[in-house]
Each structure stands twice: as structure tokens, then as C-alpha cells.
Design a protein around this motif. Structure first.
Motif, PDB file in Angstrom:
ATOM      1  N   VAL A   1      18.975  31.616   0.005  1.00  0.00           N
ATOM      2  CA  VAL A   1      20.088  31.249  -0.802  1.00  0.00           C
ATOM      3  C   VAL A   1      19.659  30.075  -1.389  1.00  0.00           C
ATOM      4  CG1 VAL A   1      22.451  30.465  -0.873  1.00  0.00           C
ATOM      5  CG2 VAL A   1      21.556  32.266   0.796  1.00  0.00           C
ATOM      6  N   ILE A   2      19.470  30.106  -2.926  1.00  0.00           N
ATOM      7  CA  ILE A   2      19.110  29.060  -3.619  1.00  0.00           C
ATOM      8  C   ILE A   2      19.074  29.352  -4.975  1.00  0.00           C
ATOM      9  CG2 ILE A   2      16.565  29.921  -3.882  1.00  0.00           C
ATOM     10  CD1 ILE A   2      15.759  26.868  -4.019  1.00  0.00           C
ATOM     11  N   HIS A   3      19.478  28.566  -6.043  1.00  0.00           N
ATOM     12  CA  HIS A   3      19.785  28.713  -7.568  1.00  0.00           C
ATOM     13  C   HIS A   3      18.416  29.109  -8.331  1.00  0.00           C
ATOM     14  CE1 HIS A   3      20.659  28.015 -11.649  1.00  0.00           C
ATOM     15  NE2 HIS A   3      21.534  28.577 -11.488  1.00  0.00           N
ATOM     16  N   ASP A   4      17.500  27.973  -8.007  1.00  0.00           N
ATOM     17  CA  ASP A   4      16.314  27.629  -8.945  1.00  0.00           C
ATOM     18  C   ASP A   4      15.032  28.470  -8.154  1.00  0.00           C
ATOM     19  OD1 ASP A   4      18.146  25.813 -10.095  1.00  0.00           O
ATOM     20  OD2 ASP A   4      17.034  24.036  -9.684  1.00  0.00           O
ATOM     21  N   THR A   5      14.126  28.461  -9.008  1.00  0.00           N
ATOM     22  CA  THR A   5      12.932  29.390  -8.560  1.00  0.00           C
ATOM     23  C   THR A   5      12.100  27.937  -7.878  1.00  0.00           C
ATOM     24  OG1 THR A   5      11.960  29.310 -10.709  1.00  0.00           O
ATOM     25  CG2 THR A   5      12.981  31.241  -9.968  1.00  0.00           C
ATOM     26  N   HIS A   6      12.270  26.800  -8.048  1.00  0.00           N
ATOM     27  CA  HIS A   6      11.627  25.749  -7.863  1.00  0.00           C
ATOM     28  C   HIS A   6      12.427  24.963  -6.640  1.00  0.00           C
ATOM     29  CE1 HIS A   6       8.849  27.048 -10.739  1.00  0.00           C
ATOM     30  NE2 HIS A   6       7.814  26.382 -10.274  1.00  0.00           N
ATOM     31  N   LEU A   7      11.638  24.393  -6.064  1.00  0.00           N
ATOM     32  CA  LEU A   7      12.324  23.417  -5.056  1.00  0.00           C
ATOM     33  C   LEU A   7      12.746  22.095  -5.596  1.00  0.00           C
ATOM     34  CD1 LEU A   7       9.790  24.338  -2.265  1.00  0.00           C
ATOM     35  CD2 LEU A   7      12.171  24.957  -2.464  1.00  0.00           C
TER      36      LEU A   7
ATOM     37  N   THR B   1      15.804  19.988  -3.414  1.00  0.00           N
ATOM     38  CA  THR B   1      15.202  19.649  -1.825  1.00  0.00           C
ATOM     39  C   THR B   1      14.338  18.548  -1.926  1.00  0.00           C
ATOM     40  OG1 THR B   1      13.215  20.884  -2.106  1.00  0.00           O
ATOM     41  CG2 THR B   1      15.306  22.493  -1.700  1.00  0.00           C
ATOM     42  N   ASN B   2      13.696  18.104  -0.880  1.00  0.00           N
ATOM     43  CA  ASN B   2      12.865  16.992  -0.843  1.00  0.00           C
ATOM     44  C   ASN B   2      11.425  17.496  -0.604  1.00  0.00           C
ATOM     45  OD1 ASN B   2      12.482  18.544   1.501  1.00  0.00           O
ATOM     46  ND2 ASN B   2      12.039  17.107   2.802  1.00  0.00           N
ATOM     47  N   ARG B   3      11.311  18.880  -1.494  1.00  0.00           N
ATOM     48  CA  ARG B   3       9.983  19.502  -1.892  1.00  0.00           C
ATOM     49  C   ARG B   3       9.955  19.826  -3.215  1.00  0.00           C
ATOM     50  NH1 ARG B   3       7.780  22.188   2.602  1.00  0.00           N
ATOM     51  NH2 ARG B   3       6.341  23.270   1.210  1.00  0.00           N
ATOM     52  N   THR B   4       8.636  20.099  -3.620  1.00  0.00           N
ATOM     53  CA  THR B   4       8.321  20.532  -5.110  1.00  0.00           C
ATOM     54  C   THR B   4       7.589  21.738  -4.958  1.00  0.00           C
ATOM     55  OG1 THR B   4       6.300  19.474  -5.360  1.00  0.00           O
ATOM     56  CG2 THR B   4       8.139  18.197  -5.902  1.00  0.00           C
ATOM     57  N   GLY B   5       7.453  22.514  -6.045  1.00  0.00           N
ATOM     58  CA  GLY B   5       6.760  24.036  -6.098  1.00  0.00           C
ATOM     59  C   GLY B   5       7.750  24.946  -6.132  1.00  0.00           C
ATOM     60  N   SER B   6       7.163  26.157  -6.276  1.00  0.00           N
ATOM     61  CA  SER B   6       8.021  27.470  -6.473  1.00  0.00           C
ATOM     62  C   SER B   6       8.306  28.002  -5.158  1.00  0.00           C
ATOM     63  CB  SER B   6       6.886  28.370  -7.077  1.00  0.00           C
ATOM     64  OG  SER B   6       7.664  29.971  -6.874  1.00  0.00           O
ATOM     65  N   ILE B   7       9.516  28.714  -4.882  1.00  0.00           N
ATOM     66  CA  ILE B   7      10.098  29.360  -3.623  1.00  0.00           C
ATOM     67  C   ILE B   7       9.162  30.771  -3.361  1.00  0.00           C
ATOM     68  CG2 ILE B   7      12.410  28.389  -3.899  1.00  0.00           C
ATOM     69  CD1 ILE B   7      13.096  31.340  -4.872  1.00  0.00           C
ATOM     70  N   TYR B   8       8.379  30.895  -4.462  1.00  0.00           N
ATOM     71  CA  TYR B   8       7.669  32.239  -4.279  1.00  0.00           C
ATOM     72  C   TYR B   8       6.288  31.930  -3.597  1.00  0.00           C
ATOM     73  CZ  TYR B   8      10.771  33.923  -7.643  1.00  0.00           C
ATOM     74  OH  TYR B   8      11.776  34.143  -8.448  1.00  0.00           O
ATOM     75  N   ASP B   9       5.999  30.682  -3.102  1.00  0.00           N
ATOM     76  CA  ASP B   9       4.817  30.178  -2.712  1.00  0.00           C
ATOM     77  C   ASP B   9       5.270  30.267  -1.086  1.00  0.00           C
ATOM     78  OD1 ASP B   9       3.235  30.191  -4.836  1.00  0.00           O
ATOM     79  OD2 ASP B   9       3.524  28.305  -5.348  1.00  0.00           O
TER      80      ASP B   9
END
Length: 249
Positions: A48-54, A58-66
Motif C-alpha cells: 500500500v503506497i501512492h508513489d513509486t519512490h519512497l 518514508t525515511n528511505r529513498t529509491g524505487s519500491i521496485y528495488d
């Protein structure tokens, strides 16, 4: 005719969006329906998340696909909103389904646009259908998306669920009837800015349920309900839930 107030990404005006605390708060505030977003991680876990990036929530960066499901434990999805929400996690769809059953909530689940190609989009569809099969039989679900091809594919695989075409003003100004008929949609989710009394009537006359997004002023909510819109998707569902009973004239 009953109206429905949907909590946009849960009670996102009072708790971090798309977290279990924001969605669970609906039950305590007599909000029966929420809207949320679902995509898949790199290991095809629906989350459950709106963006494809964190980065934004969130406290992280980068793509959820990773990411894989194992990575979720180290991601904080609440502290950005307020220190009292530190430790809130990105929910999996499985956790959301469990919450829906426990809190007796109904959900509008938006399939996010997946930029990785058709294979991953089909994985998302299959994963969502599998998790929704664990819902109690008295729970209600609407599946929505801006990806109308994916929505048509979802409907082909799971015709038992209502599907809703998300539409921008530009989409609603073109050949909406063919689009809706070809995908087998029962519901339209238009940007409220696109709606006039006339096109609400046209959609209703064609047999479609209309739930408008994202309506954050009470005056506009009343206007739309008086025109015949069936539902309002809002960041302030806990403040507007009384509008379900009878629109104000």
C-alpha cells in the motif's frame, strides 16, 4: 439514495497516508469506506503506497521496485507526518485485508500505473486478486485505476468485483462512454473539477455510479451530492461522514 464518503488514503489529514493507523482510524470515526493505492515490490508483494519512490512518505529513498517484503521492516512510513507516528510501516495488501476484516471496513483500491511493463502489471493484478480472495464475504471493494487497459484486464480476470475508471477532466471530455463500456466499468471516479451538473446527469443517465475526487471543501461536496454524485473522496472523511445521510440543500 445512499451517499458514500471515502477517506482518501485513509484519514490522511490526521494520520500518515496509506498506513494502517490512517485506515484503521476510519472505523473509530464511523467512516465505512476508504480509498488507497496498491503497487508491487520487486518480489511482486502487493504493498500500500501512492508513489513509486519512497522519498516523500518514508525515511528511505529509491524505487519500491528495488525492494522485497523483507525490506519493509526497516522503512518508517509515519515519522514524516509526526513524531507520534514513528514506526508506522508500509502495509502489505495482506495486512490491509486483515484490517478490513477486523475493523469491518470497505475499500476502494487503486491499481497504480506500473511503468515496468505488461508482465509486472499482470503480476500486480494477479497478486491483488489473490489477496482480495481472503476478504470476508460481507466486505465490499471497488477496484479503480487510471490505467484503463489494466482495469479491463482486472475485470476479465475477476468479474465479481466492481471496477471504477479514474478520469481527468481531459478524459471525461472525450469518448468516455466507449471507454467505460469496453472495460466493463460500473463506476466512474472523476476529478471533481471536471464535473458539471450536465455531465453528472449524462453519466447517471448512462447508468454509472459517480464517486468524485478529491473534494476538500464542504460546500463543493454538498453541491456535487445535490447534483446526484454518489460518493465523495476526501481527506476529511471524518468531518463529512454526516453527509451520507442526506445532502444539504
Amino acid at each position: 439514495m445512499p451517499r458514500t464518503i471515502f477517506a482518501h488514503r485513509g484519514l490522511s489529514s490526521v494520520a500518515p497516508e496509506n498506513t494502517l493507523v490512517a485506515i484503521g482510524a476510519c472505523a473509530e470515526n464511523k467512516v465505512k469506506w476508504f480509498e488507497t493505492d496498491v503497487d508491487i515490490l520487486g518480489d511482486s508483494t502487493p504493498v500500500v503506497i501512492h508513489d513509486t519512490h519512497l522519498d516523500r512518505t518514508t525515511n528511505r529513498t529509491g524505487s519500491i521496485y528495488d525492494l522485497t517484503a523483507e525490506d519493509l521492516e526497516g522503512i518508517d512510513a509515519g515519522a514524516w507526518f509526526g513524531s507520534e507516528y514513528r514506526g508506522q510501516k508500509l502495509p502489505t495488501l495482506a495486512q490491509l485485508v486483515e484490517l478490513m476484516n477486523r475493523k469491518e471496513l470497505n475499500g476502494n483500491i487503486e491499481l497504480k500505473l506500473n511503468g515496468q511493463g505488461a508482465e509486472k502489471t499482470l503480476e500486480l493484478i494477479d497478486a491483488v486478486i489473490a489477496e482480495l480472495g481472503k476478504l470476508d464475504e460481507d466486505r465490499e471493494v471497488i477496484i479503480s485505476s487510471f490505467d484503463h487497459l489494466a482495469l479491463a484486464e482486472f475485470k476479465r480476470h475477476a468479474p465479481q468485483y466492481r471496477v471504477a475508471a479514474l478520469m481527468t477532466p481531459e478524459m471525461l471530455a472525450t469518448n468516455w462512454r466507449s471507454t467505460l463500456e469496453l472495460m466493463g466499468a460500473e463506476v466512474v471516479h472523476p476529478d471533481h473539477a471536471a464535473l458539471t451538473r450536465e455531465n453528472v446527469k449524462a453519466l447517471k443517465d448512462a447508468g454509472y455510479e459517480i464517486n468524485a475526487w478529491t473534494v476538500n471543501t464542504r460546500g463543493r461536496a454538498n453541491e456535487l451530492l445535490n447534483w446526484g454524485v454518489d460518493g465523495i473522496i476526501t481527506d476529511f472523511a471524518h468531518e463529512y461522514v454526516d453527509l451520507e445521510k442526506e445532502p444539504q440543500k
